[in-house]
Design a protein around this motif. Structure first.
Motif, mmCIF file in Angstrom:
data_model
loop_
_atom_site.group_PDB
_atom_site.id
_atom_site.type_symbol
_atom_site.label_atom_id
_atom_site.label_comp_id
_atom_site.label_asym_id
_atom_site.label_seq_id
_atom_site.Cartn_x
_atom_site.Cartn_y
_atom_site.Cartn_z
ATOM 1 N N ASN A 157 5.852 55.768 17.590
ATOM 2 C CA ASN A 157 7.027 55.051 18.073
ATOM 3 C C ASN A 157 7.610 54.140 16.997
ATOM 4 O OD1 ASN A 157 6.809 56.180 20.654
ATOM 5 N ND2 ASN A 157 5.505 54.527 21.401
ATOM 6 N N THR A 158 6.737 53.459 16.281
ATOM 7 C CA THR A 158 7.193 52.528 15.237
ATOM 8 C C THR A 158 7.818 53.287 14.081
ATOM 9 O OG1 THR A 158 5.334 51.095 15.874
ATOM 10 C CG2 THR A 158 6.517 50.536 13.857
ATOM 11 N N LYS A 212 11.681 53.010 12.760
ATOM 12 C CA LYS A 212 12.001 52.761 11.356
ATOM 13 C C LYS A 212 12.933 53.835 10.810
ATOM 14 C CE LYS A 212 9.076 53.471 7.834
ATOM 15 N NZ LYS A 212 8.027 53.251 6.780
ATOM 16 N N GLN A 266 11.630 45.871 15.430
ATOM 17 C CA GLN A 266 12.086 45.658 16.800
ATOM 18 C C GLN A 266 13.152 44.564 16.866
ATOM 19 O OE1 GLN A 266 8.616 45.497 19.671
ATOM 20 N NE2 GLN A 266 7.486 45.851 17.770
ATOM 21 N N PHE A 271 4.790 49.663 20.606
ATOM 22 C CA PHE A 271 4.867 49.655 19.147
ATOM 23 C C PHE A 271 3.601 49.035 18.566
ATOM 24 C CE2 PHE A 271 9.337 49.484 20.582
ATOM 25 C CZ PHE A 271 9.820 50.624 19.957
ATOM 26 N N SER A 283 6.419 46.006 12.088
ATOM 27 C CA SER A 283 6.735 46.517 13.419
ATOM 28 C C SER A 283 7.582 45.517 14.208
ATOM 29 C CB SER A 283 5.437 46.819 14.175
ATOM 30 O OG SER A 283 5.684 47.149 15.528
ATOM 31 N N TYR A 284 7.189 44.260 14.180
ATOM 32 C CA TYR A 284 7.950 43.239 14.916
ATOM 33 C C TYR A 284 9.350 43.055 14.334
ATOM 34 C CZ TYR A 284 3.673 41.810 17.368
ATOM 35 O OH TYR A 284 2.550 41.781 18.157
ATOM 36 N N THR A 292 0.959 46.691 17.053
ATOM 37 C CA THR A 292 0.666 45.264 17.004
ATOM 38 C C THR A 292 -0.501 44.994 16.052
ATOM 39 O OG1 THR A 292 -0.816 45.444 18.912
ATOM 40 C CG2 THR A 292 1.496 44.875 19.358
#
Length: 493
Positions: free
Chosen positions: A211-212, A216, A355, A243, A351-352, A245
């Motif tokens: 998903n991440t 991207k 998002q 996603f 990742s954060y 963490t």
């Protein structure tokens, strides 16, 4: 870079790690490869770490050096000379032979051997191979532009065709979807387990990785195809995605030759001080009172001062004592702890911030302020600063912290704040990603032209050169494209 990883496809290097349980319990396998010219009957689980570690060498050594220099975290040290041509923007095509070879004949060929295997009960391993393939093709196309894809992994084809980056990205999305379908198979007879050196067979983490990675990849299209990017992200969020963490990374050891690939390179060169702190990044850390600077660089002995060089001024200050990158990122020549530095494929912090950008652009739901803060917090923890109060103070008081995001009056201004803070988080660990984000967005806006570049140079490198090996072996070689020509998605920079 050193020549110790050159691969001879005419020689079969036998897999010697049957029964291996991950990095810590194996012999040195960084250079083990299955001959792509012979059918594979090996257990695909035994090929998986070969492919993954090959990707780790690309991300953690070759691309790490170029990315951290062109991203201006590091610069060439005055007492050594290994990377002067990188600073001068005049590397020859031959400089990229080894990394191209590593991408295709080790990372991708072994992933394809897994996918094509007739061994039963290894669906999850094949799923990971598809995701590795997607990740690696994105690395390659982001670096070089148009590249061979489908027929590049047909080992009898010596002249695979190059396809346009738009088509490469379509393939990447396709491989991600295929990977997700396979890792979701619950009844794998032979799960990858600890042969998976990234997540040790944790399929929930691989789903988050997929998903991440997809997020991207869609964000890469922001300036070239925003409609496709926004629609793809909307479709992704419609699945209620989880996603990353935690970092998707390879952890290394100081035994058995399984040390961090950049540190291995430094040791192989005799431990010279090639890489030192760049004033471009360090000055910004200092301006923000950012405590991470003392974790990412080695201060002058007995002080808390990180000394720097202006990017590309190595020849002007031949006797200067300059801080080195720290062992935390695998680049401190005389600190053996560098051997243990992880290579991060995608970090939790990244990742954060991905998002946060999607939300800031209006393409996803979520709390941009919360995601921004989580990205910073994850970076602080990754650099060893675990006191939440220190990170909280930074977030609320730093010039480029929450103050910048709150002051942003438009989506673009919010993106600038997010990518600038992301730049700090990627320092040392993910140089290639930082350079790619700069090429995509133009942020951060404080990068300069290397002082070692030819007079009149107006822009920094926007791509890597196709290797010389392609020009002499591939009849479909598209010809040399200059470093200053943007890749397909790099419209802004």
């Amino acid at each position: 870079m050193s020549a110790k990883y050159i691969f001879n496809p005419k020689k079969l290097l036998l897999l010697v790690f049957i029964g291996v349980v991950g990095l810590s319990g194996c012999k040195k396998f960084l250079d083990v490869n299955q001959d792509p010219n012979k059918p594979s009957t090996a257990d695909p689980n035994l090929l998986l770490p070969v492919s993954q570690v090959a990707v780790g060498t690309v991300v953690g050594n070759y691309f790490q050096v170029y990315g951290n220099i062109w991203g201006q975290y590091w610069t060439q040290g005055p007492s050594a000379s290994q990377y002067r041509s990188i600073e001068r923007y005049n590397d020859p095509n031959t400089a990229f032979d080894q990394v191209w070879n590593r991408i295709y004949t080790k990372a991708l060929i072994n992933a394809q051997l897994i996918i094509d295997s007739k061994v039963g009960g290894v669906e999850q391993t094949k799923g990971i191979a598809y995701l590795t393939k997607a990740y690696t093709f994105q690395l390659a196309t982001d670096a070089f532009g148009d590249i061979p894809v489908g027929d590049a992994l047909q080992t009898t084809n010596l002249s695979p065709k190059y396809i346009a980056q738009a088509a490469v990205y379509d393939s990447i999305f396709n491989y991600i979807d295929k990977g997700v379908a396979l890792i979701g198979v619950a009844n794998a007879v032979k799960p990858p387990g600890s042969q998976d050196v990234v997540f040790q067979g944790d399929m929930a983490q691989w789903k988050a990785f997929a998903n991440t990675l997809k997020l991207k990849a869609y964000l890469r299209l922001t300036n070239i195809d925003p409609a496709k990017a926004s629609a793809g992200i909307a479709a992704l969020y419609a699945t209620s995605p989880v996603f990353l963490t935690k970092d998707a990374s390879i952890k290394y050891s100081s035994t058995g030759g399984n040390d961090n690939p950049l540190y291995s390179e430094i040791v192989g060169l005799g431990k010279p001080q090639n890489l030192v702190a760049s004033a471009t990044a360090v000055d910004q850390f200092v301006a923000n009172n950012d405590p991470r600077v003392l974790q990412l660089y080695v201060p002058v002995a007995g002080t808390t001062t990180v000394t720097t060089l202006v990017q590309g001024t190595f020849a002007q200050f031949p006797t200067s004592v300059v801080s080195t990158p720290s062992a935390l990122v695998g680049a401190s020549p005389n600190n053996a702890q560098s051997a243990l530095a992880p290579v991060k494929f995608i970090s939790a912090s990244e990742s954060y911030f991905l998002q946060a950008e999607a939300v800031a652009r209006g393409w996803a739901t979520g709390d941009v302020n919360d995601l921004f803060a989580k990205g910073i917090n994850a970076s602080f923890v990754a650099t060893g600063i675990t006191d939440a109060a220190i990170a909280a103070t930074y977030i609320t008081t730093a010039r480029d912290g929450q103050l910048a995001l709150t002051a942003a009056a438009s989506p673009e201004a919010k993106v600038k704040a997010i990518i600038t803070q992301k730049y700090y988080a990627l320092c040392g660990f993910q140089g290639f990603e930082a350079w790619s984000e700069y090429r995509r967005t133009g942020y951060p806006d404080f990068l300069i032209i290397s002082k070692a570049a030819p007079a009149g140079t107006a822009v920094g490198p926007r791509r890597m050169l196709y290797p010389n090996s392609e020009s002499v072996t591939n009849l479909n070689y598209p010809g040399t494209i200059a470093l200053n020509v943007p890749v397909w998605w790099g419209k802004k920079n």
